[in-house]
Design a protein around this motif. Structure first.
Motif, PDB file in Angstrom:
ATOM      1  N   THR A   4       0.747  -1.435  -0.029  1.00 32.29           N
ATOM      2  CA  THR A   4       0.110   0.066  -0.153  1.00 32.29           C
ATOM      3  C   THR A   4       0.931   1.101  -0.005  1.00 32.29           C
ATOM      4  N   VAL A   5       0.104   2.384  -0.381  1.00 40.24           N
ATOM      5  CA  VAL A   5       1.042   3.696  -0.383  1.00 40.24           C
ATOM      6  C   VAL A   5       1.348   3.819   1.208  1.00 40.24           C
ATOM      7  N   ASP A   6       0.587   3.515   2.267  1.00 42.93           N
ATOM      8  CA  ASP A   6       1.062   3.908   3.369  1.00 42.93           C
ATOM      9  C   ASP A   6       2.352   3.239   3.787  1.00 42.93           C
ATOM     10  N   ARG A   7       2.299   2.079   3.437  1.00 43.36           N
ATOM     11  CA  ARG A   7       3.675   0.983   3.804  1.00 43.36           C
ATOM     12  C   ARG A   7       4.771   1.752   2.979  1.00 43.36           C
ATOM     13  N   VAL A   8       4.652   2.181   1.746  1.00 44.60           N
ATOM     14  CA  VAL A   8       5.912   2.607   0.874  1.00 44.60           C
ATOM     15  C   VAL A   8       6.221   3.857   1.621  1.00 44.60           C
ATOM     16  N   ILE A   9       5.256   4.565   2.142  1.00 44.56           N
ATOM     17  CA  ILE A   9       5.821   5.835   2.805  1.00 44.56           C
ATOM     18  C   ILE A   9       6.604   5.651   3.966  1.00 44.56           C
ATOM     19  N   ASN A  10       6.067   4.826   4.740  1.00 49.04           N
ATOM     20  CA  ASN A  10       6.603   4.050   6.038  1.00 49.04           C
ATOM     21  C   ASN A  10       8.021   3.693   5.575  1.00 49.04           C
ATOM     22  N   LEU A  11       8.209   2.724   4.753  1.00 53.40           N
ATOM     23  CA  LEU A  11       9.646   2.371   4.369  1.00 53.40           C
ATOM     24  C   LEU A  11      10.431   3.527   4.058  1.00 53.40           C
TER      25      LEU A  11
END
Length: 84
Positions: A4-11
């Motif tokens: 998800t976009v949230d996971r990419v942002i977190n990484l």
């Protein structure tokens, strides 16, 4: 597993934080090395100044001795000339 976009942002945030910490750690190491090098140079400069001071004192002392010898020789010459 979907990314998800949230996971990419977190990484990306995690990568930025880790990269920033590594950069600041490396920068602190370089700064410490520069401080160490400058400390060694200042100590060497202090030793040079100390040696120059000793040399100047020795030179002044030698000049004083030479002046005393010249004064003594002048007195002897004056006595010799007075005895003519």
């Amino acid at each position: 597993m979907t990314v998800t976009v949230d996971r990419v942002i977190n990484l990306v945030q995690l990568g930025s934080i880790v990269g920033g910490m590594a950069y600041f750690g490396a920068e602190a190491g370089r700064r410490d090395e520069r401080v160490t090098v400058n400390t060694v140079r200042v100590e060497e400069l202090a030793n040079i100044v100390q040696d120059l001071t000793k040399a100047q004192v020795a030179s002044a002392s030698g000049q004083a001795n030479a002046q005393r010898e010249l004064d003594h020789l002048r007195e002897r010459i004056e006595r010799l000339e007075a005895g003519r």
